[in-house]
Design a protein around this motif. Structure first.
Motif, PDB file in Angstrom:
ATOM      1  N   GLY A 143      -9.025   0.678  12.720  1.00  0.00           N
ATOM      2  CA  GLY A 143      -9.355   0.908  11.331  1.00  0.00           C
ATOM      3  C   GLY A 143      -9.245   2.339  10.907  1.00  0.00           C
ATOM      4  N   ASP A 169      -6.260   8.375   2.070  1.00  0.00           N
ATOM      5  CA  ASP A 169      -7.218   9.615   1.994  1.00  0.00           C
ATOM      6  C   ASP A 169      -7.051  10.436   3.381  1.00  0.00           C
ATOM      7  N   LYS A 186       1.028  -1.116  -0.028  1.00  0.00           N
ATOM      8  CA  LYS A 186       0.070   0.038   0.039  1.00  0.00           C
ATOM      9  C   LYS A 186       0.896   1.212   0.110  1.00  0.00           C
ATOM     10  N   THR A 213      -2.138   0.614  10.105  1.00  0.00           N
ATOM     11  CA  THR A 213      -1.216  -0.314   9.194  1.00  0.00           C
ATOM     12  C   THR A 213      -1.198   0.217   7.851  1.00  0.00           C
ATOM     13  N   HIS A 214      -2.072   0.797   7.208  1.00  0.00           N
ATOM     14  CA  HIS A 214      -2.014   1.412   5.702  1.00  0.00           C
ATOM     15  C   HIS A 214      -0.736   2.380   6.018  1.00  0.00           C
TER      16      HIS A 214
END
Ligand code: ADP
Ligand code: MG
Length: 274
Positions: free
Chosen positions: A112, A78, A72, A116-117
């Protein structure tokens, strides 16, 4: 009968590990002949192609070696979805200069929110900039360390973990660690202290890390090392996953409510009647 020069050339280029020269020399030769390009420039073009390809192959190798669960980048991140996150700081970190300074990054926030992204994207940026990277979760790392200890190869694993330029330890806090597990993890951070960069993500604020690591003394010592030179990414907000699925459910509900001639923008949820 003598062997065709192309056959020998192919053999030599393979031995010299110049696959791009081998693949391209004929095509580039024809282009150069067509354009009236001289021999040094022909050779230059060919060698430049090999260099570009080689760099790409090296980056790919680093990405495979990092064992990312997914590749990623910040291109698909975003920032507007997570206002608590300091965007200029993240973009600065993406330049990887903190790795040269052997500094750390800690991303904290609820589930969430893209921790991690962001860690994966920083890892990818590091691979692209030429640094060796290893990605793991805290639970997997501790398991790996315990296994290595039982099999008497702990020292070797510790050396490997200390050697990577960027170690990413994801999800510290989801699983409480045993006393041995916590100590082994502490040793990893300790051995990397001022030698290499570490990124840690956690759903827990610092004051709750004792719950995971068990001992207050150990948590203090670990935080001391980890936060000596650190950038902290605060990532509290709504879960991106939940927002996405809620958005999808809303779009689906509207699609049922309105006749087929209406189109719904999946991103904004706006309805256009045609
Ligand atoms: P966390 O690690 O904080 O629990 P993740 O990074 O796993 O969250 O994010 C959950 C999912 O949502 C992933 O698929 C991730 O790519 C996506 N996601 C989260 N935040 C963003 C964001 N700001 N922009 C784009 N995708 C995001
Ligand atoms: Mg995560």
């Amino acid at each position: 009968m003598s062997t065709a020069p192309q056959v020998l050339l192919a053999h030599h280029l393979k031995q010299l590990k110049l696959p791009t020269v081998l693949r391209e020399y004929d095509k580039v030769a024809r282009e150069c002949a067509r354009d009236g390009v001289d021999h040094p420039r022909y050779l230059l073009r060919l060698i430049e192609l090999e260099l570009i390809d080689r760099e790409r192959r090296t980056v790919e190798r680093r990405i495979r070696a990092a064992r990312f669960p997914a590749v990623k980048s910040f291109d698909t991140f975003d920032f507007a979805a997570i206002p608590s996150l300091n965007k200029p700081l993240v973009l600065e970190l993406a330049r990887c200069e903190y790795i040269l300074r052997r500094e750390n990054v800690i991303a904290l926030g609820n589930s969430g929110t893209g921790k991690t992204h962001a860690a994966l994207a920083l890892g990818l940026a590091a691979c692209q900039k030429g640094f060796t990277v290893a990605f793991t979760t805290a639970a997997a790392l501790v398991n790996q360390l315990m296994e290595a200890r039982d099999e008497r190869r702990l020292l070797k694993l510790q050396r490997e973990l200390a050697a990577v330029k960027l170690l990413i330890v994801d999800e510290l806090g989801y699983v409480p660690l045993t006393a041995t597990g916590a100590e082994l993890l502490f040793e990893v951070f300790s051995q990397r202290y001022e030698r290499g960069s570490t990124i840690v993500t956690s759903n827990l604020p610092f004051e709750d890390w004792t719950q995971v690591l068990g001992s207050e003394r150990l948590t203090g010592a670990l935080l001391d090392r980890l936060t000596h030179h650190v950038s902290i990414l605060t990532m509290n907000g709504d879960s991106y996953r939940l927002k996405q699925s809620a958005g999808r459910r809303r779009s689906a509900a509207r699609a049922e409510q309105y006749p087929a001639s209406d189109t719904i923008d999946p991103d904004t949820g706006q309805i256009t009647t045609t």
